[in-house]
Design an enzyme around this catalytic site. Structure first.
Site, PDB file in Angstrom:
ATOM      1  CG  ASN A 109      -1.856  -1.200   1.210  1.00 49.28           C
ATOM      2  OD1 ASN A 109      -2.001  -1.867   0.189  1.00 49.28           O
ATOM      3  ND2 ASN A 109      -2.444  -1.494   2.359  1.00 49.28           N
ATOM      4  CG  HIS A 126       4.295  -1.869  -4.626  1.00 49.99           C
ATOM      5  ND1 HIS A 126       3.163  -2.659  -4.684  1.00 49.99           N
ATOM      6  CD2 HIS A 126       5.320  -2.678  -4.956  1.00 49.99           C
ATOM      7  CE1 HIS A 126       3.515  -3.899  -5.038  1.00 49.99           C
ATOM      8  NE2 HIS A 126       4.811  -3.932  -5.215  1.00 49.99           N
TER       9      HIS A 126
HETATM   10  C1  BV8 Z   1       8.841  -5.399 -11.493  1.00 50.94           C
HETATM   11  C2  BV8 Z   1       1.868   1.344  -6.751  1.00 50.94           C
HETATM   12  C3  BV8 Z   1      11.047  -5.765 -12.298  1.00 50.94           C
HETATM   13  C4  BV8 Z   1       1.270   2.181  -7.821  1.00 50.94           C
HETATM   14  C5  BV8 Z   1       1.722  -0.973  -7.541  1.00 50.94           C
HETATM   15  C6  BV8 Z   1       5.937 -12.246 -12.631  1.00 50.94           C
HETATM   16  C7  BV8 Z   1       4.813 -12.782 -13.160  1.00 50.94           C
HETATM   17  C8  BV8 Z   1       3.890 -11.942 -13.839  1.00 50.94           C
HETATM   18  C9  BV8 Z   1       4.079 -10.563 -13.940  1.00 50.94           C
HETATM   19  C10 BV8 Z   1       5.190 -10.042 -13.393  1.00 50.94           C
HETATM   20  C11 BV8 Z   1       6.119 -10.874 -12.767  1.00 50.94           C
HETATM   21  N1  BV8 Z   1       7.115 -10.077 -12.340  1.00 50.94           N
HETATM   22  C12 BV8 Z   1       6.856  -8.785 -12.682  1.00 50.94           C
HETATM   23  C13 BV8 Z   1       5.686  -8.751 -13.323  1.00 50.94           C
HETATM   24  C14 BV8 Z   1       5.043  -7.562 -13.826  1.00 50.94           C
HETATM   25  C15 BV8 Z   1       4.261  -6.825 -12.730  1.00 50.94           C
HETATM   26  C16 BV8 Z   1       3.139  -7.672 -12.199  1.00 50.94           C
HETATM   27  O1  BV8 Z   1       3.234  -8.279 -11.162  1.00 50.94           O
HETATM   28  N2  BV8 Z   1       2.031  -7.655 -12.947  1.00 50.94           N
HETATM   29  C17 BV8 Z   1       0.812  -8.350 -12.477  1.00 50.94           C
HETATM   30  C18 BV8 Z   1      -0.397  -7.500 -12.842  1.00 50.94           C
HETATM   31  C19 BV8 Z   1       0.739  -9.715 -13.031  1.00 50.94           C
HETATM   32  N3  BV8 Z   1       5.133  -6.418 -11.637  1.00 50.94           N
HETATM   33  C20 BV8 Z   1       5.834  -5.260 -11.770  1.00 50.94           C
HETATM   34  O2  BV8 Z   1       5.789  -4.540 -12.753  1.00 50.94           O
HETATM   35  C21 BV8 Z   1       6.700  -4.872 -10.588  1.00 50.94           C
HETATM   36  N4  BV8 Z   1       8.000  -4.479 -11.008  1.00 50.94           N
HETATM   37  O3  BV8 Z   1       8.554  -6.563 -11.627  1.00 50.94           O
HETATM   38  O4  BV8 Z   1      10.065  -4.868 -11.788  1.00 50.94           O
HETATM   39  C22 BV8 Z   1      11.188  -5.373 -13.665  1.00 50.94           C
HETATM   40  C23 BV8 Z   1      11.472  -4.061 -13.969  1.00 50.94           C
HETATM   41  C24 BV8 Z   1      11.734  -3.756 -15.284  1.00 50.94           C
HETATM   42  C25 BV8 Z   1      11.571  -4.722 -16.276  1.00 50.94           C
HETATM   43  C26 BV8 Z   1      11.247  -6.044 -15.930  1.00 50.94           C
HETATM   44  C27 BV8 Z   1      11.054  -6.367 -14.580  1.00 50.94           C
HETATM   45  C28 BV8 Z   1       6.137  -3.616  -9.882  1.00 50.94           C
HETATM   46  C29 BV8 Z   1       4.803  -3.889  -9.329  1.00 50.94           C
HETATM   47  C30 BV8 Z   1       4.325  -2.699  -8.478  1.00 50.94           C
HETATM   48  C31 BV8 Z   1       3.327  -1.847  -9.219  1.00 50.94           C
HETATM   49  N5  BV8 Z   1       2.768  -0.813  -8.339  1.00 50.94           N
HETATM   50  N6  BV8 Z   1       1.246   0.016  -6.735  1.00 50.94           N
HETATM   51  C32 BV8 Z   1      -0.220   2.460  -7.604  1.00 50.94           C
HETATM   52  O5  BV8 Z   1      -0.719   2.147  -6.513  1.00 50.94           O
HETATM   53  O6  BV8 Z   1      -0.825   3.013  -8.515  1.00 50.94           O
HETATM   54  S1  BV8 Z   1       0.943  -2.521  -7.525  1.00 50.94           S
HETATM   55  C33 BV8 Z   1      -0.585  -2.257  -6.713  1.00 50.94           C
HETATM   56  O7  BV8 Z   1      -1.431  -3.279  -7.206  1.00 50.94           O
HETATM   57  C34 BV8 Z   1      -0.579  -2.429  -5.221  1.00 50.94           C
HETATM   58  O8  BV8 Z   1       0.567  -1.902  -4.623  1.00 50.94           O
HETATM   59  C35 BV8 Z   1      -0.670  -3.952  -5.072  1.00 50.94           C
HETATM   60  O9  BV8 Z   1       0.595  -4.548  -5.204  1.00 50.94           O
HETATM   61  C36 BV8 Z   1      -1.516  -4.332  -6.275  1.00 50.94           C
HETATM   62  C37 BV8 Z   1      -2.966  -4.466  -5.897  1.00 50.94           C
HETATM   63  O10 BV8 Z   1      -3.068  -5.675  -5.207  1.00 50.94           O
HETATM   64  P1  BV8 Z   1      -3.752  -5.694  -3.749  1.00 50.94           P
HETATM   65  O11 BV8 Z   1      -3.105  -4.661  -2.886  1.00 50.94           O
HETATM   66  O12 BV8 Z   1      -3.729  -7.078  -3.309  1.00 50.94           O
HETATM   67  O13 BV8 Z   1      -5.246  -5.162  -4.016  1.00 50.94           O
HETATM   68  P2  BV8 Z   1      -6.434  -5.905  -4.803  1.00 50.94           P
HETATM   69  O14 BV8 Z   1      -7.511  -4.913  -4.983  1.00 50.94           O
HETATM   70  O15 BV8 Z   1      -5.893  -6.636  -6.003  1.00 50.94           O
HETATM   71  O16 BV8 Z   1      -6.937  -7.023  -3.772  1.00 50.94           O
HETATM   72  C38 BV8 Z   1      -7.524  -6.619  -2.566  1.00 50.94           C
HETATM   73  C39 BV8 Z   1      -7.732  -7.897  -1.776  1.00 50.94           C
HETATM   74  O17 BV8 Z   1      -8.228  -7.527  -0.486  1.00 50.94           O
HETATM   75  C40 BV8 Z   1      -8.747  -8.848  -2.400  1.00 50.94           C
HETATM   76  O18 BV8 Z   1      -8.248 -10.172  -2.327  1.00 50.94           O
HETATM   77  C41 BV8 Z   1      -9.991  -8.678  -1.519  1.00 50.94           C
HETATM   78  O19 BV8 Z   1     -10.722  -9.875  -1.415  1.00 50.94           O
HETATM   79  C42 BV8 Z   1      -9.367  -8.318  -0.185  1.00 50.94           C
HETATM   80  N7  BV8 Z   1     -10.220  -7.520   0.714  1.00 50.94           N
HETATM   81  C43 BV8 Z   1     -11.207  -6.664   0.392  1.00 50.94           C
HETATM   82  N8  BV8 Z   1     -11.739  -6.114   1.543  1.00 50.94           N
HETATM   83  C44 BV8 Z   1     -11.038  -6.645   2.596  1.00 50.94           C
HETATM   84  C45 BV8 Z   1     -10.051  -7.526   2.061  1.00 50.94           C
HETATM   85  N9  BV8 Z   1      -9.186  -8.208   2.837  1.00 50.94           N
HETATM   86  C46 BV8 Z   1      -9.298  -8.033   4.197  1.00 50.94           C
HETATM   87  N10 BV8 Z   1     -10.198  -7.173   4.768  1.00 50.94           N
HETATM   88  C47 BV8 Z   1     -11.080  -6.482   4.004  1.00 50.94           C
HETATM   89  N11 BV8 Z   1     -11.958  -5.665   4.595  1.00 50.94           N
END
Ligand code: BV8
Ligand code: ZN
Length: 248
Positions: A109, A126
């Site tokens: 976050n 992040h």
């Molecule tokens: C990188 C900041 C190296 C910006 C964010 C391997 C496999 C596949 C893809 C990749 C891989 N490695 C890298 C990648 C690419 C990519 C990636 O992972 N893509 C995904 C989409 C597949 N990763 C990257 O690009 C990372 N960098 O790898 O660099 C590199 C560099 C150069 C060249 C090559 C490699 C950087 C990733 C960071 C991006 N920035 N945030 C902004 O906020 O705008 S990511 C952002 O999204 C968040 O920080 C977080 O990480 C993600 C969202 O996920 P969650 O926080 O989990 O939120 P979400 O809504 O999805 O889920 C909420 C959950 O809460 C749900 O499960 C829900 O049920 C639950 N919930 C709801 N209410 C409650 C609850 N739980 C408890 N209580 C409640 N009340």
């Protein structure tokens, strides 16, 4: 995997929680949902900005192409986040920092609500929406009390950008390594409110599990991680985490 209703914590987890010396917590947007922060995938519709999916507007490519558009997106989110307060989940996690000999809080976050709840030394994988960074000299500046954020670096005059990690960008130097080291050493790893889709953050629970930690997920929904967990507490973090405070 041992699914339990949100009302109960297993005897095993109770025992481990009371005797643990080293605990790691990884949080995602879900831990802030009860504070009013829209999640990205879990039902909140923060995923689209002006018709662009969130991982397009929040990407390195967009920063190169249109920095003002990226600033507009984060200005909008800063205004949304400004009035929001930590919830019981943030406060319970802050309490754990004092309870365990070794405690590590890793968050995806950027909302700063863990800090607001009193947590210290947080590994912000992040970045943080309340900071800006110079693209030239990388100087960081606090923008939490700025209505209008400067766009040029006071030091070298180069453009400022939000100090957050965008898709396609590397994590802050050493942040992942530090988190991974703690994951390898922790006895219990809690995964709270994350869809466990974004990497490398989502690999941390896998590292902890592989090193023998007891893996516990707190989430109202199943995630790709649930089957790997020793225990899944199904429910809202703000309702479930305070239950641990009542164990003592
Ligand atoms: C990188 C900041 C190296 C910006 C964010 C391997 C496999 C596949 C893809 C990749 C891989 N490695 C890298 C990648 C690419 C990519 C990636 O992972 N893509 C995904 C989409 C597949 N990763 C990257 O690009 C990372 N960098 O790898 O660099 C590199 C560099 C150069 C060249 C090559 C490699 C950087 C990733 C960071 C991006 N920035 N945030 C902004 O906020 O705008 S990511 C952002 O999204 C968040 O920080 C977080 O990480 C993600 C969202 O996920 P969650 O926080 O989990 O939120 P979400 O809504 O999805 O889920 C909420 C959950 O809460 C749900 O499960 C829900 O049920 C639950 N919930 C709801 N209410 C409650 C609850 N739980 C408890 N209580 C409640 N009340
Ligand atoms: Zn500069």
């Amino acid at each position: 995997m041992q699914a339990v209703s949100k009302q109960s914590i297993s005897e095993e987890l109770r025992r481990r929680f009371e005797s643990a010396g080293n605990v790691l917590v990884l949080t995602g947007a879900g831990v802030s949902a009860e504070s009013g922060v829209p999640t990205f995938r879990g039902g909140g519709n923060a995923t689209a900005w002006k018709g662009m999916p969130f991982d397009v507007i929040s990407s390195a490519r967009m920063l190169e192409r249109d920095l003002p558009a990226v600033w507009e997106w984060f200005d909008y989110r800063r205004n949304l986040l400004g009035p929001l307060e930590p919830n019981p989940a943030h406060r319970e996690i802050a309490r754990w920092q004092k309870q365990f000999q070794q405690f590590t809080l890793v968050t995806q976050n950027i909302d700063g609500l863990h800090q607001k709840a009193g947590s210290k030394d947080i590994i912000e994988l992040h970045g943080n929406i309340w900071r800006a960074r110079c693209v030239g000299c990388h100087t960081r500046c606090d923008i939490s009390n700025c209505d209008s954020v400067l766009r040029e670096c006071a030091g070298c005059g180069d453009p400022l950008r939000p100090d957050v990690v965008l898709f396609g960008e590397m994590l802050p130097p050493g942040a992942f390594e530090l988190a991974a080291e703690s994951a390898r050493r922790c006895e219990i790893c809690f995964v709270v409110g994350t869809s466990a889709i974004v990497y490398p953050a989502a690999s941390l629970p896998e590292i902890a599990k592989a090193a023998g930690a007891y893996l516990c997920e707190v989430n109202p929904e199943p995630t790709p991680l649930s089957d790997l967990c020793d225990e899944v507490l199904t429910g809202k973090a703000g309702e479930i985490l305070p239950m641990f405070g009542r164990l003592q």
